[in-house]
Design a protein around this motif. Sequence first.
Motif, PDB file in Angstrom:
ATOM      1  N   TRP A  11       0.832  -1.198   0.000  1.00 34.47           N
ATOM      2  CA  TRP A  11       0.000   0.000   0.000  1.00 34.47           C
ATOM      3  C   TRP A  11       0.867   1.248   0.000  1.00 34.47           C
ATOM      4  O   TRP A  11       1.946   1.273   0.567  1.00 34.47           O
ATOM      5  N   PRO A  13       2.163   4.409   1.457  1.00 34.01           N
ATOM      6  CA  PRO A  13       2.195   4.787   2.875  1.00 34.01           C
ATOM      7  C   PRO A  13       1.399   6.051   3.180  1.00 34.01           C
ATOM      8  O   PRO A  13       0.857   6.191   4.278  1.00 34.01           O
ATOM      9  N   ALA A  16      -2.296   4.877   3.263  1.00 31.26           N
ATOM     10  CA  ALA A  16      -2.519   4.073   4.473  1.00 31.26           C
ATOM     11  C   ALA A  16      -2.506   4.956   5.719  1.00 31.26           C
ATOM     12  O   ALA A  16      -3.346   4.786   6.616  1.00 31.26           O
ATOM     13  N   SER A  20      -5.643   5.584   8.195  1.00 27.86           N
ATOM     14  CA  SER A  20      -5.488   5.322   9.630  1.00 27.86           C
ATOM     15  C   SER A  20      -5.931   6.537  10.449  1.00 27.86           C
ATOM     16  O   SER A  20      -6.579   6.395  11.495  1.00 27.86           O
ATOM     17  N   ALA A  87      -4.435  -7.911   3.993  1.00 28.96           N
ATOM     18  CA  ALA A  87      -3.688  -6.967   3.147  1.00 28.96           C
ATOM     19  C   ALA A  87      -2.444  -7.624   2.567  1.00 28.96           C
ATOM     20  O   ALA A  87      -2.134  -7.450   1.384  1.00 28.96           O
TER      21      ALA A  87
END
Length: 135
Positions: A11, A13, A16, A20, A87
């Motif tokens: 993914w 970053p 992600a 998050s 994932a």
Amino acid sequence: MAGLNSHDGGWNPYLAGGLSGIVSILSVWIAGHFLGASTTFVRTAGLLEEFIAPERVAQMEYFIKTTPKIDWQWMFVVGIFIGALIAAVSSKSFKWQGLPDLWQKRFGTRSQVKRAFFAFAGGAIAMYGARLADG
């Protein structure tokens, strides 16, 4: 900005991290709880110890205030594991590996005592910091 996947198949970053952050905000906004995991490890230890010596757990000051139980945070940690596994498998980056490539490159494969020391020390420092931050 790249799409969902970065150049190595994992993914992106930034995506992600952004997702998050959104999950963290929604957790406080909807459920009224901050995301965290360190308490879960302490409670899990308490749950396991209840099988061996329930009277001892009942006398511990920490567990008088916070009983060892399976709650939303415990399920959150289980969800982290399941989500990470999904994932990794879906991105085809999952592999069983006992020793990280970087460690092998720097220290070789024969240093079990050194690995055990650094793994324990790193875990202890991380857990101490998390508990110190009330996380």
